[in-house]
Design an enzyme around this catalytic site. Structure first.
Site, PDB file in Angstrom:
ATOM      1  N   CYS A  63      37.755  33.477  35.814  1.00 48.64           N
ATOM      2  CA  CYS A  63      38.836  34.417  35.653  1.00 48.64           C
ATOM      3  C   CYS A  63      40.335  33.558  35.253  1.00 48.64           C
ATOM      4  CB  CYS A  63      39.055  35.280  36.939  1.00 48.64           C
ATOM      5  SG  CYS A  63      40.214  36.326  37.124  1.00 48.64           S
ATOM      6  N   CYS A  67      44.615  33.357  41.903  1.00 50.51           N
ATOM      7  CA  CYS A  67      44.539  33.720  43.130  1.00 50.51           C
ATOM      8  C   CYS A  67      43.831  32.562  44.126  1.00 50.51           C
ATOM      9  CB  CYS A  67      43.617  34.893  43.468  1.00 50.51           C
ATOM     10  SG  CYS A  67      44.121  36.253  42.156  1.00 50.51           S
ATOM     11  N   CYS A  70      40.276  32.301  45.654  1.00 48.94           N
ATOM     12  CA  CYS A  70      39.194  32.716  44.995  1.00 48.94           C
ATOM     13  C   CYS A  70      38.310  31.664  44.295  1.00 48.94           C
ATOM     14  CB  CYS A  70      39.684  33.820  43.871  1.00 48.94           C
ATOM     15  SG  CYS A  70      38.166  34.729  43.006  1.00 48.94           S
ATOM     16  N   CYS A 107      29.721  48.972  45.024  1.00 48.33           N
ATOM     17  CA  CYS A 107      30.841  48.708  44.526  1.00 48.33           C
ATOM     18  C   CYS A 107      30.541  47.258  43.538  1.00 48.33           C
ATOM     19  CB  CYS A 107      31.547  47.913  45.575  1.00 48.33           C
ATOM     20  SG  CYS A 107      31.708  48.972  47.088  1.00 48.33           S
ATOM     21  N   CYS A 138      32.207  52.558  43.296  1.00 50.27           N
ATOM     22  CA  CYS A 138      33.411  51.774  43.442  1.00 50.27           C
ATOM     23  C   CYS A 138      33.382  50.810  42.358  1.00 50.27           C
ATOM     24  CB  CYS A 138      33.551  51.264  44.650  1.00 50.27           C
ATOM     25  SG  CYS A 138      35.053  50.372  44.900  1.00 50.27           S
ATOM     26  N   CYS A 198      40.859  52.051  47.440  1.00 49.85           N
ATOM     27  CA  CYS A 198      40.375  51.154  48.369  1.00 49.85           C
ATOM     28  C   CYS A 198      41.370  50.117  48.323  1.00 49.85           C
ATOM     29  CB  CYS A 198      38.795  50.796  48.146  1.00 49.85           C
ATOM     30  SG  CYS A 198      38.380  49.476  48.985  1.00 49.85           S
ATOM     31  N   ARG A 270      37.595  48.681  56.531  1.00 48.17           N
ATOM     32  CA  ARG A 270      36.147  47.925  56.355  1.00 48.17           C
ATOM     33  C   ARG A 270      36.274  46.619  56.966  1.00 48.17           C
ATOM     34  NH1 ARG A 270      35.256  48.128  51.127  1.00 48.17           N
ATOM     35  NH2 ARG A 270      34.368  50.287  51.434  1.00 48.17           N
TER      36      ARG A 270
HETATM   37  N1  SAM Z   1      39.288  40.658  39.844  1.00 46.91           N
HETATM   38  C1  SAM Z   1      39.582  41.638  40.577  1.00 46.91           C
HETATM   39  C2  SAM Z   1      40.745  41.568  41.331  1.00 46.91           C
HETATM   40  O1  SAM Z   1      41.221  40.384  41.864  1.00 46.91           O
HETATM   41  O2  SAM Z   1      41.461  42.707  41.870  1.00 46.91           O
HETATM   42  C3  SAM Z   1      38.366  42.291  41.636  1.00 46.91           C
HETATM   43  C4  SAM Z   1      37.496  41.142  42.451  1.00 46.91           C
HETATM   44  S1  SAM Z   1      38.315  40.155  43.790  1.00 46.91           S
HETATM   45  C5  SAM Z   1      37.299  38.989  44.165  1.00 46.91           C
HETATM   46  C6  SAM Z   1      38.558  41.451  45.150  1.00 46.91           C
HETATM   47  C7  SAM Z   1      39.051  40.782  46.238  1.00 46.91           C
HETATM   48  O3  SAM Z   1      38.177  39.994  47.038  1.00 46.91           O
HETATM   49  C8  SAM Z   1      40.350  40.324  46.167  1.00 46.91           C
HETATM   50  O4  SAM Z   1      41.463  40.988  46.007  1.00 46.91           O
HETATM   51  C9  SAM Z   1      40.401  39.706  47.620  1.00 46.91           C
HETATM   52  O5  SAM Z   1      40.912  40.328  48.415  1.00 46.91           O
HETATM   53  C10 SAM Z   1      38.824  39.642  48.232  1.00 46.91           C
HETATM   54  N2  SAM Z   1      38.555  37.931  47.963  1.00 46.91           N
HETATM   55  C11 SAM Z   1      38.381  37.469  47.204  1.00 46.91           C
HETATM   56  N3  SAM Z   1      37.915  36.055  47.720  1.00 46.91           N
HETATM   57  C12 SAM Z   1      38.049  35.859  48.825  1.00 46.91           C
HETATM   58  C13 SAM Z   1      37.699  34.873  49.702  1.00 46.91           C
HETATM   59  N4  SAM Z   1      37.438  33.812  49.489  1.00 46.91           N
HETATM   60  N5  SAM Z   1      37.769  35.443  51.176  1.00 46.91           N
HETATM   61  C14 SAM Z   1      38.077  36.614  51.456  1.00 46.91           C
HETATM   62  N6  SAM Z   1      38.437  37.696  50.564  1.00 46.91           N
HETATM   63  C15 SAM Z   1      38.437  37.365  49.033  1.00 46.91           C
HETATM   64 FE1  SF4 Z   2      40.399  36.739  39.421  1.00 48.05          FE
HETATM   65 FE2  SF4 Z   2      39.499  36.344  41.939  1.00 48.05          FE
HETATM   66 FE3  SF4 Z   2      42.066  36.821  41.449  1.00 48.05          FE
HETATM   67 FE4  SF4 Z   2      40.120  38.768  41.273  1.00 48.05          FE
HETATM   68  S1  SF4 Z   2      40.674  37.644  42.939  1.00 48.05           S
HETATM   69  S2  SF4 Z   2      42.000  38.255  39.868  1.00 48.05           S
HETATM   70  S3  SF4 Z   2      38.558  37.285  40.312  1.00 48.05           S
HETATM   71  S4  SF4 Z   2      40.819  34.974  40.537  1.00 48.05           S
END
Ligand code: SAM
Ligand code: SF4
Ligand code: DTB
Length: 329
Positions: A63, A67, A70, A107, A138, A198, A270
């Site tokens: 990606c 973030c 992630c 989802c 979802c 959500c 949730r």
């Molecule tokens: N890329 C899309 C986005 O960021 O909206 C969808 C996937 S993203 C992985 C979905 C959500 O998962 C993130 O917004 C975050 O809140 C949660 N998430 C991701 N990594 C995480 C982690 N290591 N621990 C807890 N929540 C996490």
């Molecule tokens: Fe990409 Fe992870 Fe951020 Fe979603 S949460 S936008 S998958 S880096």
């Protein structure tokens, strides 16, 4: 009403008195806070029914976003192998298994900043196929234009997951490749198209209690509050920016769930990522505080989740039951 325009041009989008009310509730004695949350919960839901969703990563890793939490960001050496968008038939095979396992909502998540127009036909086919199995759908695909959101809505998408993750103030400490206002814009696009929302966040990223309260007040003050509010506990990912973040105090976590329940009485709250690092007793307190939804299955997107036998045993010990689809709507 809050809008992304307000978020970007007028400083904080929250009114001081709303924040102060939320602070007072958050800081009640734990017994008083839980009693109040349980009263609100019982006024709107069967207190023993838990909605069960199942996640599938339909496009993993690589990606472009940064973030800090992630595993799927290409910016950090997390060791995750990137893969392309899954074939529609493979997604539907997994969805069938999820239904057999008791999930009522499926989802599908993609590690994208936003979907490309060339992906839209496959996404539409996934939504139609999962709906035909009799489950709610979802998706969480990153930012959406109004046109993309319209296409997903026309395909029958029930929910769009798009988290605000933290407070407006703390957002840029965690993500620099998009803004808090960008998030609110996508939430407005999906809401305008009649897709249910959500939206929640993550605790344990070094934020303050005030940031958590502010995040919940923002969600509760959206023009329509989200139907689903995932509260994730950070799963620390080796190699990511937040690999060494200090864990959240479990009582603070429970307080945050209770505040979410009180501020958003009709939403499904949730208990989301991080349950493998929670004791059964902590999860029980979260359910008492008003959490009434979980992810089932031993994998979330890339990280682990309790195995189904463990969750089934926990449900038996607590006298909880899966929420039926009609109750969940
Ligand atoms: N890329 C899309 C986005 O960021 O909206 C969808 C996937 S993203 C992985 C979905 C959500 O998962 C993130 O917004 C975050 O809140 C949660 N998430 C991701 N990594 C995480 C982690 N290591 N621990 C807890 N929540 C996490
Ligand atoms: Fe990409 Fe992870 Fe951020 Fe979603 S949460 S936008 S998958 S880096
Ligand atoms: C949400 O708030 N939590 C889910 C879902 N929405 C998409 C994702 C949790 C991801 C946990 C880390 C992982 O599996 O990589």
């Amino acid at each position: 009403m809050l809008s992304s325009a307000a978020a970007s041009s007028e400083g904080s989008i929250l009114k001081d008195d709303q924040l102060e009310d939320a602070r007072i509730i958050y800081n009640l004695s734990l017994n008083d806070l839980l009693f109040r949350a349980q009263q609100v919960h019982r006024a709107h839901f069967d207190p023993n029914a838990i909605q069960m969703s199942r996640l599938l990563s339909i496009k993993t890793g690589g990606c472009a976003e940064d973030c800090g939490y992630c595993s799927q960001s290409a910016r950090y050496p997390t060791g995750l192998k990137a893969s392309k968008l899954m074939e529609v038939e493979r997604v539907l095979t997994q969805a069938r298994k999820a239904k057999e396992g008791g999930a009522t909502r499926y989802c599908m998540g993609a590690a994208w900043r936003n979907p490309k127009d060339r992906d839209m036909d496959a996404l539409v086919a996934m939504i139609e196929g999962v709906k035909a199995l009799g489950m709610e759908t979802c998706m969480t695909l990153g930012m959406l234009t109004a046109e993309q959101s319209g296409k997903l809505a026309d395909a029958g998408l029930d929910y769009y997951n798009h988290n605000i993750d933290t407070s407006e103030r703390y957002y840029s400490e965690i993500i620099t490749t998009r803004t808090f206002a960008d998030r609110l814009d996508t939430l407005a696009n999906v809401r305008n198209d009649g897709i249910k929302v959500c939206a929640g966040g993550i605790l344990g990223m070094g934020e303050t209690v005030e940031d958590r309260i502010s995040m919940l007040v923002t969600l509760a003050n959206l023009p329509v509050p989200p139907e689903s509010v995932p509260i994730n506990m950070l799963i620390p990912i080796p190699g990511s920016k937040l690999a060494d973040a200090a864990p959240v105090d479990p009582i603070d976590f429970v307080r945050t769930i209770a505040l979410a329940r009180i501020l958003m009485p009709r939403s499904h709250v949730r208990l989301s990522a991080g349950r493998t690092d929670m004791s059964d007793e902590m999860q029980a307190l979260c359910f008492f505080a008003g959490a009434n939804s979980i992810f089932i299955g031993d994998t979330l997107l890339t990280a682990g989740n309790p195995d189904e036998d463990h969750d089934a045993a926990l449900f038996r010990r607590l006298g909880l039951k899966p929420m039926q689809l009609e109750q969940a709507q």
